[in-house]
Design a protein around this motif. Sequence first.
Motif, mmCIF file in Angstrom:
data_model
loop_
_atom_site.group_PDB
_atom_site.id
_atom_site.type_symbol
_atom_site.label_atom_id
_atom_site.label_comp_id
_atom_site.label_asym_id
_atom_site.label_seq_id
_atom_site.Cartn_x
_atom_site.Cartn_y
_atom_site.Cartn_z
ATOM 1 N N UNK A 185 -4.656 -11.383 4.263
ATOM 2 C CA UNK A 185 -6.072 -11.030 4.122
ATOM 3 C C UNK A 185 -6.247 -9.932 3.077
ATOM 4 N N UNK A 186 -5.372 -8.934 3.104
ATOM 5 C CA UNK A 186 -5.478 -7.832 2.142
ATOM 6 C C UNK A 186 -5.156 -8.318 0.730
ATOM 7 N N UNK A 187 -4.149 -9.184 0.591
ATOM 8 C CA UNK A 187 -3.807 -9.714 -0.730
ATOM 9 C C UNK A 187 -4.973 -10.506 -1.311
ATOM 10 N N UNK A 188 -5.680 -11.244 -0.471
ATOM 11 C CA UNK A 188 -6.841 -11.990 -0.965
ATOM 12 C C UNK A 188 -7.910 -11.039 -1.507
ATOM 13 N N UNK A 189 -7.963 -9.828 -0.967
ATOM 14 C CA UNK A 189 -8.942 -8.836 -1.419
ATOM 15 C C UNK A 189 -8.625 -8.342 -2.830
ATOM 16 N N UNK A 190 -7.453 -8.674 -3.363
ATOM 17 C CA UNK A 190 -7.131 -8.301 -4.739
ATOM 18 C C UNK A 190 -8.127 -8.914 -5.720
ATOM 19 N N UNK A 191 -8.756 -10.020 -5.354
ATOM 20 C CA UNK A 191 -9.746 -10.632 -6.228
ATOM 21 C C UNK A 191 -10.897 -9.672 -6.518
ATOM 22 N N UNK A 241 -16.710 0.512 -18.547
ATOM 23 C CA UNK A 241 -17.345 1.246 -17.453
ATOM 24 C C UNK A 241 -16.238 1.873 -16.607
ATOM 25 N N UNK A 242 -16.049 3.163 -16.756
ATOM 26 C CA UNK A 242 -14.890 3.836 -16.165
ATOM 27 C C UNK A 242 -14.904 3.754 -14.646
ATOM 28 N N UNK A 243 -16.056 3.919 -14.031
ATOM 29 C CA UNK A 243 -16.119 3.924 -12.563
ATOM 30 C C UNK A 243 -15.705 2.585 -11.989
ATOM 31 N N UNK A 244 -16.182 1.489 -12.576
ATOM 32 C CA UNK A 244 -15.818 0.166 -12.074
ATOM 33 C C UNK A 244 -14.338 -0.121 -12.305
ATOM 34 N N UNK A 245 -13.833 0.249 -13.471
ATOM 35 C CA UNK A 245 -12.418 0.028 -13.758
ATOM 36 C C UNK A 245 -11.531 0.830 -12.811
ATOM 37 N N UNK A 246 -11.890 2.090 -12.568
ATOM 38 C CA UNK A 246 -11.088 2.935 -11.680
ATOM 39 C C UNK A 246 -11.083 2.404 -10.256
ATOM 40 N N UNK A 247 -12.255 2.002 -9.767
ATOM 41 C CA UNK A 247 -12.320 1.445 -8.415
ATOM 42 C C UNK A 247 -11.527 0.155 -8.316
ATOM 43 N N UNK A 248 -11.616 -0.686 -9.356
ATOM 44 C CA UNK A 248 -10.856 -1.928 -9.341
ATOM 45 C C UNK A 248 -9.364 -1.687 -9.293
ATOM 46 N N UNK A 249 -8.871 -0.715 -10.051
ATOM 47 C CA UNK A 249 -7.436 -0.424 -10.057
ATOM 48 C C UNK A 249 -6.986 0.127 -8.712
ATOM 49 N N UNK A 250 -7.783 0.978 -8.083
ATOM 50 C CA UNK A 250 -7.418 1.514 -6.765
ATOM 51 C C UNK A 250 -7.369 0.390 -5.726
ATOM 52 N N UNK A 251 -8.317 -0.541 -5.790
ATOM 53 C CA UNK A 251 -8.293 -1.691 -4.871
ATOM 54 C C UNK A 251 -7.034 -2.522 -5.099
ATOM 55 N N UNK A 252 -6.699 -2.761 -6.367
ATOM 56 C CA UNK A 252 -5.486 -3.531 -6.660
ATOM 57 C C UNK A 252 -4.240 -2.808 -6.158
ATOM 58 N N UNK A 253 -4.179 -1.497 -6.379
ATOM 59 C CA UNK A 253 -3.018 -0.722 -5.919
ATOM 60 C C UNK A 253 -2.900 -0.795 -4.395
ATOM 61 N N UNK A 254 -4.002 -0.663 -3.716
ATOM 62 C CA UNK A 254 -3.988 -0.749 -2.250
ATOM 63 C C UNK A 254 -3.517 -2.125 -1.791
ATOM 64 N N UNK A 255 -4.092 -3.186 -2.354
ATOM 65 C CA UNK A 255 -3.735 -4.538 -1.925
ATOM 66 C C UNK A 255 -2.325 -4.911 -2.353
ATOM 67 N N UNK A 256 -1.804 -4.247 -3.392
ATOM 68 C CA UNK A 256 -0.451 -4.538 -3.857
ATOM 69 C C UNK A 256 0.597 -4.183 -2.807
ATOM 70 N N UNK A 257 0.314 -3.190 -1.975
ATOM 71 C CA UNK A 257 1.237 -2.877 -0.884
ATOM 72 C C UNK A 257 1.399 -4.076 0.044
ATOM 73 N N UNK A 258 0.301 -4.741 0.360
ATOM 74 C CA UNK A 258 0.391 -5.947 1.184
ATOM 75 C C UNK A 258 1.079 -7.070 0.417
ATOM 76 N N UNK A 259 0.835 -7.137 -0.889
ATOM 77 C CA UNK A 259 1.439 -8.165 -1.729
ATOM 78 C C UNK A 259 2.962 -8.091 -1.656
ATOM 79 N N UNK A 260 3.506 -6.883 -1.795
ATOM 80 C CA UNK A 260 4.960 -6.716 -1.832
ATOM 81 C C UNK A 260 5.562 -6.500 -0.446
ATOM 82 N N UNK A 261 4.982 -5.577 0.324
ATOM 83 C CA UNK A 261 5.540 -5.314 1.661
ATOM 84 C C UNK A 261 5.399 -6.529 2.566
ATOM 85 N N UNK A 262 4.276 -7.242 2.448
ATOM 86 C CA UNK A 262 4.094 -8.420 3.275
ATOM 87 C C UNK A 262 5.034 -9.544 2.942
#
Length: 619
Positions: A43-49, A266-287
């Motif tokens: 579910x978290x990996x799908x949120x990478x989108x 747009x720095x705010x959107x890019x920064x938020x997107x990268x943080x979401x990807x970093x968060x979901x990446x833990x599920x990507x690899x650890x899962x």
Amino acid sequence: MSSSNWCFNYSACRYNWNTCPKDVVHDVRYNDASAAWVLIAAIIVFFMKAGFMLVEVSFAKTVKERRNVVIIKHMDAFASAFGFFLIGFDTIARYSSRESAHAHFFSASNPLLWFFKFTFASNAATVVGGCLVTNTYKLRLPAAFISAFVISGIIHPIIVLIIWSDVSQSISPYRFCVGMLPDYNCTLAAPSFLKSMYVLDFAGSGAVHMLGGTFGLVLCLFAKLEEWRQRRRNATGVQKGTEGGEEVHSEGFWDWMYPVSGGDEAVSEAALGVIILWFAWFAFNCGSTESVETPNPTSSGSQQDPYYNIPAIIAINMIMAAASGGIIAILIATWAQVRLRASSINANEVANGVLSALVAITAGCPFVDYWGACLIGVIAVLVYHLGCWLEYRLDIKDTARVFPVHGLCGLWGLIGTGLLVAGPESECNLHATFEGLCYCELRLPPAGQGERILAQIVGSLIIFGIGLVSSVLLYGALYVIPINPFVWVMSKIFFLNPKQRDGNYPPPLVYEGGWLLTSPNEENGVHPQSAQSDLDPEPDDTEALAGGITVQGMRNEYGAVAVDGLQRRSRAGDEEASSVPRTPRSGPGSGTAKYGVKGKGGGEDQKLLLERSSDDKGL
């Protein structure tokens, strides 16, 4: 396991396998805790989108481009779901089918595993969408659907079959799980390198990211080909070093990559997107451990298998790689700021440095030592800048830097894993990881560093070769097949040219080019047949206002005359406009006063020209 045989010697590790649980089968391997672990991770990996969508939206310059990004991201999910379900999971990848079993069409024999692996296949297709966000030629929606379907349903599963399956002809470490190869015995003669070779790509630096980056590179090259063909059609008046009449790369590489303004994103959107990807990446690899339990906790005479520690080791390696890469990215961005006297550090390039490190560590995150993870992250940022320099030199317009981030850093992740899985601790982690995934003893043939690097290079070439050939064939077919005949048939079938209230018919639907890319005329909302006439507006393009003043506006991105934001003055208020400076008359008896007015049309400022004939005296 005796130390005299040629298989891996466990005596240096903190654990030792003595028995293999007989009641564990390959296709049924989840207890309640592990099933919950895999489901939540999926579910978290799908949120990478959402993260990819925000990063790509940050590059968009118009509302239409933002909408296009959102629609294509949804299209990726739709097409990937059908492609992976219909043919990808059991038919090609054989995730739940043993080598001797028949392929299963239209099935999901293991629903939990299907959902988790679907998110990987879908992300491989999603990566491609960031290439042409602001390009003159953009990916058509039908082409986006076909591309995602083929990548997730055919190409990614083929690579999975080669490097992640238990098929004996593969180059996957899973084929060495006990029971997979009946004639495989550590007490017999050691097999040759070709028979013992295996590729280490734990969570998809190659199978997901490098594959998506390769498809993105080929897509950018087709867009460049179309731009070159368009320049050939309009070759008159275009000088060398220009593209469509606009100068290309007038600045150096560092000025191009680190603009003085800090970037247009747009720095705010890019920064938020990268943080979401970093968060979901833990599920990507650890899962990707697919379990949090110890497969064989009661082996007599041995310590407990440390498999429950592997997800934590993965998380630490990810953090250390991303942190190391981020520090190098900040140092480079700071150097560029000081050198170019820029107003601020380019935050988006720092974010890309973090993503580059995460892509690279994905292949070897459970195996490498902590210092190795830091080294992978540092070199990944340097590889990313090398990829950007190549795109700069070749004038490849890759909006989101898809090929440098995913393609080249995915390649470095595979090579770096071969370089850094060398010490006793990393070897123990390697075997503990795959033993947990096999739910049984793993008997990997020993490999020297040279042999391991060679195996990783072979795996990289296979992934790149499959991605390159398949993308050229797919996008090449979509590029050459014209879309206009299909549009004409659909317009007849679905009555897309209805009669208007005034009795007239709208212009017929005419699209230029093939199925792959849109044309600039379509993007600008201009009918292709009248595109040339739009360059020189006819008198019909003007609107009469009070006081005999006419407004002629430049066309906005939808082809309409932009008049929004213009203050329409009445006769009584015309005196207020007399203070507006006017240009001197160009000659006796004829004078045209032009006034620059700022208005907003289509989300962008439009310059309007107020023209007044010499007979008018309202101003």
